[in-house]
Design an enzyme around this catalytic site. Structure first.
Site, PDB file in Angstrom:
ATOM      1  NE  ARG A 107      -3.271   2.574   2.774  1.00  0.00           N
ATOM      2  CZ  ARG A 107      -4.506   2.843   2.378  1.00  0.00           C
ATOM      3  NH1 ARG A 107      -5.213   1.911   1.780  1.00  0.00           N
ATOM      4  NH2 ARG A 107      -5.043   4.027   2.585  1.00  0.00           N
ATOM      5  CG  HIS A 134      -8.338   1.387  -3.212  1.00  0.00           C
ATOM      6  ND1 HIS A 134      -7.820   0.254  -2.612  1.00  0.00           N
ATOM      7  CD2 HIS A 134      -8.784   2.182  -2.184  1.00  0.00           C
ATOM      8  CE1 HIS A 134      -7.947   0.357  -1.304  1.00  0.00           C
ATOM      9  NE2 HIS A 134      -8.517   1.513  -1.014  1.00  0.00           N
ATOM     10  CD  GLN A 137     -12.737   0.410  -0.558  1.00  0.00           C
ATOM     11  OE1 GLN A 137     -11.849   0.566   0.267  1.00  0.00           O
ATOM     12  NE2 GLN A 137     -13.999   0.213  -0.204  1.00  0.00           N
ATOM     13  CG  ASP A 230     -12.168   8.599  -1.416  1.00  0.00           C
ATOM     14  OD1 ASP A 230     -12.110   8.539  -0.168  1.00  0.00           O
ATOM     15  OD2 ASP A 230     -11.222   8.247  -2.150  1.00  0.00           O
ATOM     16  CB  CYS A 271     -13.396   3.769   0.292  1.00  0.00           C
ATOM     17  SG  CYS A 271     -12.729   5.364  -0.196  1.00  0.00           S
ATOM     18  NE  ARG A 316     -10.584  -2.704   1.293  1.00  0.00           N
ATOM     19  CZ  ARG A 316      -9.604  -1.883   1.647  1.00  0.00           C
ATOM     20  NH1 ARG A 316      -9.877  -0.745   2.267  1.00  0.00           N
ATOM     21  NH2 ARG A 316      -8.345  -2.166   1.347  1.00  0.00           N
TER      22      ARG A 316
END
Length: 339
Positions: A107, A134, A137, A230, A271, A316
């Site tokens: 990440r 991503h 996700q 987001d 998210c 997730r």
């Protein structure tokens, strides 16, 4: 034969709609196993490296719990523990970690870094987030949609806010691959790049998904089954905060925008983390500076019965577990299953 075995999970466009749908359905299956307390140690004896240039509550927790549930041992390596590109090249780091670990999560910032790790480590590498994509996700997000609506094909998801960030990129392309209509409402200067749009249009031509990019939030949310937003400023992004807030305030998910979908069944997604109130240090500072009680989503909507943000957050872990098990476990998945 495990169709996925030994593969990395770096970006959505590396996979077909059938493959993505398999991972979504497998994640739902693994969630049911966990709820029934049925063990599923597909990765017993495996060791997983978790590389974090960027911190994250959900990604770290999800990978850690998923690895443990699968019988693997996760080892966290934060930005002070790894030398990616500073004292040691990415290629050298990859070779060392690949000789010790069975799989690597990354990440961080550059997509190029996660691609190099996959090319040089010799083990499956999973993209926990880069500035461009991503993908873990997305399995969680479309899993959440499928759990809620019972299907994906033909749903309409509208994303409002910064249309150039990794989440917007991934939603546009993944929705296009899966036959989900994706609308993006963002200022003209914050729309997805031409390259991302081209990938999405190519996928939509095959799936039949209808894509809409607009500067008009009211037009984009009309008929939406799900609204998604987001944070307005991504981690590490250097921008004029006042200008960005002024740009994006018309794209805030609030009660009025939710009503403009014209549907009472619309769900709301995020998210996380979300600036929906002033209960954080950053939230307090922004509230005082700009006289706003919330940024990208109001607390009224975030905390409403239409919000699925915490179910989405839990997913997730199940999604990441499915990705790791499929790519590193000895599962029986016939190759012709995806033909």
């Amino acid at each position: 034969m495990n169709h996925f075995f030994g593969s990395s999970f770096l970006k959505e466009t590396d996979f077909s709609a059938a493959e993505l749908n398999y991972l979504i359905d497998f994640a739902i299956h693994l969630k049911h196993l966990k709820q029934q307390n049925i063990s599923h140690h597909y990765l017993a004896g495996r060791n997983i490296a978790l590389l974090f240039e960027k911190p994250s509550t959900r990604t770290r927790s999800a990978f850690t719990v998923a690895a443990c549930d699968l019988g693997a041992h996760p080892e966290f390596l934060g930005k002070d523990d790894i030398q990616l590109g500073s004292k040691e090249s990415v290629a050298d780091t990859a070779a060392v970690l690949g000789s010790m670990f069975d799989g690597i999560e990354f990440r961080g910032f550059k997509q190029q870094t996660v691609e190099q790790l996959a090319a040089k480590s010799g083990v499956p590498v999973w993209n926990g987030l880069t500035d461009t994509w991503h993908p873990t996700q997305m399995i969680a997000d479309f899993m959440t949609l499928k759990e809620h609506f019972g299907r994906l094909q033909g749903l309409t998801l509208t994303y409002v806010g910064d249309g150039r960030n990794n989440v917007a990129n991934s939603l546009l392309v993944t929705g296009a691959l899966l036959g989900v209509n994706v609308h993006i409402a963002a200022p003209a200067t914050l729309q997805p790049t031409a390259a991302v749009q081209a990938l999405a249009n190519q996928a939509a031509a095959k799936s039949g998904a209808q894509l809409l990019l607009s500067t008009d939030p009211a037009a984009a949310v009309k008929g939406a089954d799900a609204l998604y937003t987001d944070v307005w400023i991504s981690m590490g992004e250097k921008v004029d905060v006042a200008k960005r807030i002024e740009q994006l305030l018309p794209y805030q998910i609030n009660k009025q925008l939710l009503q403009q979908t014209g549907q009472e069944s619309t769900i709301v997604m995020h998210c996380l983390p979300a600036f929906h109130d002033d209960q954080t240090l950053v939230g307090k500072k922004l509230a005082a500076q700009f006289k706003l009680s919330a940024l990208e989503i109001t607390d009224q909507v975030f905390s409403s019965s239409q919000s699925v943000v915490f179910a989405e957050a839990e997913n997730r872990m199940h999604a990441i577990k499915a990705i790791m098990a499929a790519t590193l476990g000895n599962l029986f998945i016939p190759t012709n299953f995806f033909e």
